[in-house]
Scaffold this active site. Structure first.
Site, PDB file in Angstrom:
ATOM      1  N   GLU A  96       0.822  -1.209   0.000  1.00 33.69           N
ATOM      2  CA  GLU A  96       0.000   0.000   0.000  1.00 33.69           C
ATOM      3  C   GLU A  96       0.857   1.260   0.000  1.00 33.69           C
ATOM      4  O   GLU A  96       1.961   1.271   0.537  1.00 33.69           O
ATOM      5  CB  GLU A  96      -0.867   0.019   1.268  1.00 33.69           C
ATOM      6  CG  GLU A  96      -1.818  -1.137   1.296  1.00 33.69           C
ATOM      7  CD  GLU A  96      -2.599  -1.217   2.585  1.00 33.69           C
ATOM      8  OE1 GLU A  96      -2.952  -2.335   2.973  1.00 33.69           O
ATOM      9  OE2 GLU A  96      -2.821  -0.167   3.209  1.00 33.69           O
ATOM     10  N   CYS A 115       3.104   8.364   1.462  1.00 37.51           N
ATOM     11  CA  CYS A 115       3.575   7.389   2.438  1.00 37.51           C
ATOM     12  C   CYS A 115       3.800   6.072   1.685  1.00 37.51           C
ATOM     13  O   CYS A 115       2.878   5.574   1.039  1.00 37.51           O
ATOM     14  CB  CYS A 115       2.481   7.262   3.493  1.00 37.51           C
ATOM     15  SG  CYS A 115       2.760   5.983   4.684  1.00 37.51           S
ATOM     16  N   CYS A 122       5.330  -7.369   7.529  1.00 33.88           N
ATOM     17  CA  CYS A 122       6.382  -6.908   8.442  1.00 33.88           C
ATOM     18  C   CYS A 122       6.607  -7.973   9.497  1.00 33.88           C
ATOM     19  O   CYS A 122       5.662  -8.575  10.003  1.00 33.88           O
ATOM     20  CB  CYS A 122       5.964  -5.598   9.115  1.00 33.88           C
ATOM     21  SG  CYS A 122       7.237  -4.927  10.213  1.00 33.88           S
ATOM     22  N   CYS A 126       3.915  -5.528  15.547  1.00 36.60           N
ATOM     23  CA  CYS A 126       3.255  -4.673  16.543  1.00 36.60           C
ATOM     24  C   CYS A 126       1.753  -4.986  16.528  1.00 36.60           C
ATOM     25  O   CYS A 126       1.135  -4.977  15.466  1.00 36.60           O
ATOM     26  CB  CYS A 126       3.490  -3.199  16.223  1.00 36.60           C
ATOM     27  SG  CYS A 126       5.228  -2.795  16.027  1.00 36.60           S
ATOM     28  N   CYS A 129      -1.041  -2.857  14.706  1.00 33.60           N
ATOM     29  CA  CYS A 129      -0.773  -2.498  13.314  1.00 33.60           C
ATOM     30  C   CYS A 129      -1.255  -3.614  12.396  1.00 33.60           C
ATOM     31  O   CYS A 129      -0.932  -4.790  12.616  1.00 33.60           O
ATOM     32  CB  CYS A 129       0.734  -2.283  13.149  1.00 33.60           C
ATOM     33  SG  CYS A 129       1.268  -2.160  11.447  1.00 33.60           S
ATOM     34  N   HIS A 229       6.018   4.817  21.083  1.00 29.34           N
ATOM     35  CA  HIS A 229       4.784   4.205  21.616  1.00 29.34           C
ATOM     36  C   HIS A 229       4.747   4.027  23.127  1.00 29.34           C
ATOM     37  O   HIS A 229       3.676   4.111  23.725  1.00 29.34           O
ATOM     38  CB  HIS A 229       4.455   2.863  20.952  1.00 29.34           C
ATOM     39  CG  HIS A 229       4.401   2.955  19.455  1.00 29.34           C
ATOM     40  ND1 HIS A 229       3.687   3.943  18.813  1.00 29.34           N
ATOM     41  CD2 HIS A 229       4.985   2.226  18.482  1.00 29.34           C
ATOM     42  CE1 HIS A 229       3.838   3.806  17.506  1.00 29.34           C
ATOM     43  NE2 HIS A 229       4.623   2.776  17.280  1.00 29.34           N
ATOM     44  N   CYS A 346      -1.545   1.709   8.015  1.00 21.70           N
ATOM     45  CA  CYS A 346      -0.782   0.917   7.046  1.00 21.70           C
ATOM     46  C   CYS A 346      -1.162  -0.549   7.137  1.00 21.70           C
ATOM     47  O   CYS A 346      -1.353  -1.095   8.192  1.00 21.70           O
ATOM     48  CB  CYS A 346       0.719   1.122   7.244  1.00 21.70           C
ATOM     49  SG  CYS A 346       1.329   0.650   8.849  1.00 21.70           S
TER      50      CYS A 346
HETATM   51  N1  SAH Z   1       7.793  -0.038  10.560  1.00 24.94           N
HETATM   52  C1  SAH Z   1       8.080   1.342  10.683  1.00 24.94           C
HETATM   53  C2  SAH Z   1       7.458   2.185   9.591  1.00 24.94           C
HETATM   54  C3  SAH Z   1       6.083   1.806   9.141  1.00 24.94           C
HETATM   55  S1  SAH Z   1       4.802   1.948  10.354  1.00 24.94           S
HETATM   56  C4  SAH Z   1       7.661   1.849  12.043  1.00 24.94           C
HETATM   57  O1  SAH Z   1       6.972   1.119  12.779  1.00 24.94           O
HETATM   58  O2  SAH Z   1       8.044   2.959  12.380  1.00 24.94           O
HETATM   59  C5  SAH Z   1       4.553   3.714  10.331  1.00 24.94           C
HETATM   60  C6  SAH Z   1       3.844   4.282  11.520  1.00 24.94           C
HETATM   61  O3  SAH Z   1       2.463   3.900  11.539  1.00 24.94           O
HETATM   62  C7  SAH Z   1       4.457   3.819  12.830  1.00 24.94           C
HETATM   63  O4  SAH Z   1       4.733   4.922  13.658  1.00 24.94           O
HETATM   64  C8  SAH Z   1       3.362   2.941  13.373  1.00 24.94           C
HETATM   65  O5  SAH Z   1       3.430   2.861  14.749  1.00 24.94           O
HETATM   66  C9  SAH Z   1       2.104   3.616  12.865  1.00 24.94           C
HETATM   67  N2  SAH Z   1       0.903   2.786  12.960  1.00 24.94           N
HETATM   68  C10 SAH Z   1       0.778   1.462  12.704  1.00 24.94           C
HETATM   69  N3  SAH Z   1      -0.489   1.046  12.948  1.00 24.94           N
HETATM   70  C11 SAH Z   1      -1.174   2.110  13.367  1.00 24.94           C
HETATM   71  C12 SAH Z   1      -2.531   2.320  13.798  1.00 24.94           C
HETATM   72  N4  SAH Z   1      -3.412   1.317  13.830  1.00 24.94           N
HETATM   73  N5  SAH Z   1      -2.907   3.562  14.158  1.00 24.94           N
HETATM   74  C13 SAH Z   1      -2.008   4.588  14.131  1.00 24.94           C
HETATM   75  N6  SAH Z   1      -0.721   4.455  13.756  1.00 24.94           N
HETATM   76  C14 SAH Z   1      -0.301   3.229  13.383  1.00 24.94           C
HETATM   77 FE1  SF4 Z   2       5.979  -3.306  11.327  1.00 24.82          FE
HETATM   78 FE2  SF4 Z   2       3.619  -2.131  11.699  1.00 24.82          FE
HETATM   79 FE3  SF4 Z   2       5.305  -2.409  13.746  1.00 24.82          FE
HETATM   80 FE4  SF4 Z   2       5.887  -0.656  11.768  1.00 24.82          FE
HETATM   81  S1  SF4 Z   2       4.167  -0.558  13.196  1.00 24.82           S
HETATM   82  S2  SF4 Z   2       7.272  -2.161  12.737  1.00 24.82           S
HETATM   83  S3  SF4 Z   2       5.010  -1.779  10.021  1.00 24.82           S
HETATM   84  S4  SF4 Z   2       4.344  -4.085  12.613  1.00 24.82           S
END
Ligand code: SAH
Ligand code: SF4
Length: 392
Positions: A96, A115, A122, A126, A129, A229, A346
């Site tokens: 995406e 973006c 990944c 997390c 996510c 976080h 994402c």
């Molecule tokens: N993996 C890298 C970059 C991609 S994620 C990272 O984690 O930094 C990019 C951002 O989107 C990160 O700050 C992540 O914490 C945030 N993100 C992921 N899922 C989310 C959600 N459900 N709501 C808000 N932010 C989210």
């Molecule tokens: Fe991976 Fe999503 Fe965590 Fe970023 S926020 S490191 S994309 S699992």
């Protein structure tokens, strides 16, 4: 895998492209004609490069792909201010990218920020996510990273606009695909290729310490954003599982060294999850952790994601959290999330396509997250190992 497919043209360095023509006895200006078609204008395929003889077009077409991002579905949100692109790559992998339009306001020009993804899925996992839930698919090729930008840029140019910013905040952990991400940034940055200034590029990491240190050694490049976080290890172990490999103190130390060496401020991202990481205890811990740093904290309400027990913190709670950080002298902003109604967190569209897991699997996942975050709120560290494939 895409190994069996011809490489994407935009992933080639100018030297590699020149060498290809040279080896075939073609003059150097042919390479420039191809590069012009790749990087400028609205050319859609090798067949459209009319400056090349037909026989050369045919050879080029069998050796390379003009574009690696060809099958795209676009969804609009926020009255057209957010465009969410779901790209199906040539091996079927789904990734995406999200284009966000910010109209001009008093004191700031109009901006168009893209973006982009660095991996399909990944490995970090997390739990808030959608990409993390998908698990790891594969690393993207250099051209697959760059072609997300070419796609969006062509779309903007057709509307008389121009891409102004790129953020690596789509799917994947860019610092776990760092060689290719750096090669993609060189192409995006190079005046002879895409030509976007490094200051307009941001790379976000969940805290891959050796990757941050490698970037520091390269000197001032682009903006680094760290997904923080939580400031307390027990909670960050749950929210960002690679914290078990590189604990928060190591991440912050690496970020500080990066700021000192590059003179660039570090941006910390905090996804605000109701009742999980938004407590006064957490605000105090974060204020202590960052006190005195040349840093900027972005608080972002969690986008709703299927299969988690969690939702965004209420706005008054986020405001109180922000006030506590500011009182400690830390620059803090609250960022409204974009495109919630089209699943712009994402990985959400790709997760939808991956299909619904069985109800018992979802129930077990929710129960585990509730138990883990409850323990973390009390300050207990998880004893689970770091996710496989991360930090070996
Ligand atoms: N993996 C890298 C970059 C991609 S994620 C990272 O984690 O930094 C990019 C951002 O989107 C990160 O700050 C992540 O914490 C945030 N993100 C992921 N899922 C989310 C959600 N459900 N709501 C808000 N932010 C989210
Ligand atoms: Fe991976 Fe999503 Fe965590 Fe970023 S926020 S490191 S994309 S699992």
């Amino acid at each position: 895998m895409t190994d069996a497919l011809p490489p994407g043209l935009s992933g080639l360095t100018p030297e590699a492209l020149a060498a290809w023509f040279d080896e075939r006895g073609e003059p150097a200006y042919r390479a420039r004609q191809v590069a012009d078609a790749v990087w400028r204008g609205q050319t859609g395929s090798v067949a459209d490069i009319r400056t090349l003889p037909a026989a050369l077009r045919a050879r080029l077409e069998s050796a390379f792909r003009f574009d690696t991002v060809t099958d795209t579905e676009v969804r609009e949100a926020d009255g057209g201010l957010t465009e969410k692109m779901l790209h199906r790559l040539d091996d079927g992998a789904l990734i995406e990218s999200v284009l966000m339009h910010y109209p001009a306001r008093a004191g700031s020009r109009e901006r168009h920020t893209l973006c982009i993804s660095s991996q399909a899925g990944c490995a970090v996992g997390c739990p808030f996510c959608a990409t993390g839930e998908l698990g790891f698919g594969r690393d993207l090729e250099v051209a697959e990273i760059v072609d997300q930008v070419r796609y969006a840029s062509r779309r903007l140019v057709a509307a008389g606009q121009r891409l102004t910013n790129i953020v690596f905040m789509g799917m994947g952990e860019p610092l776990l695909n760092l060689d290719r991400v750096l090669a993609a940034i060189s192409a995006l940055n190079d005046r002879q290729r895409f030509g976007l200034g490094a200051r307009h590029i941001t790379v976000s990491t969940s805290g891959v310490v050796p990757g941050i240190r490698r970037l520091t050694a390269l000197g001032p490049q682009f903006t680094l954003a760290v997904s923080l976080h939580a400031a307390r290890d027990p909670l960050r172990d749950v929210l960002v599982p690679l914290n078990r490999r590189w604990p928060v103190a190591e991440v912050i130390a690496a970020a500080r060294d990066h700021a000192a060496a590059t003179g660039r401020r570090i941006s910390y991202e905090v996804t605000m999850i109701g009742g999980v990481n938004d407590t006064e205890l957490d605000a105090t811990a974060m204020a202590e952790l960052l006190r005195g740093d040349h840093a900027h904290v972005n608080l972002i309400p969690m986008n709703p994601v299927a299969h988690t027990p969690w939702t965004a913190s209420p706005m008054p709670v986020i405001e109180r959290f922000a006030a506590m950080l500011k009182a400690a002298g830390i620059q803090t902003t609250i960022r409204r999330n974009r495109g919630t109604e089209v699943g712009a967190a994402c990985g959400q569209l790709a997760a939808e396509r991956a299909g619904e897991p069985a109800p018992p699997v979802v129930a077990r996942r929710r129960a585990r997250l509730v138990a883990e975050s409850a323990a973390a709120l009390l300050g207990e560290r998880s004893h689970e190992p770091a996710p496989a494939g991360v930090g070996d």
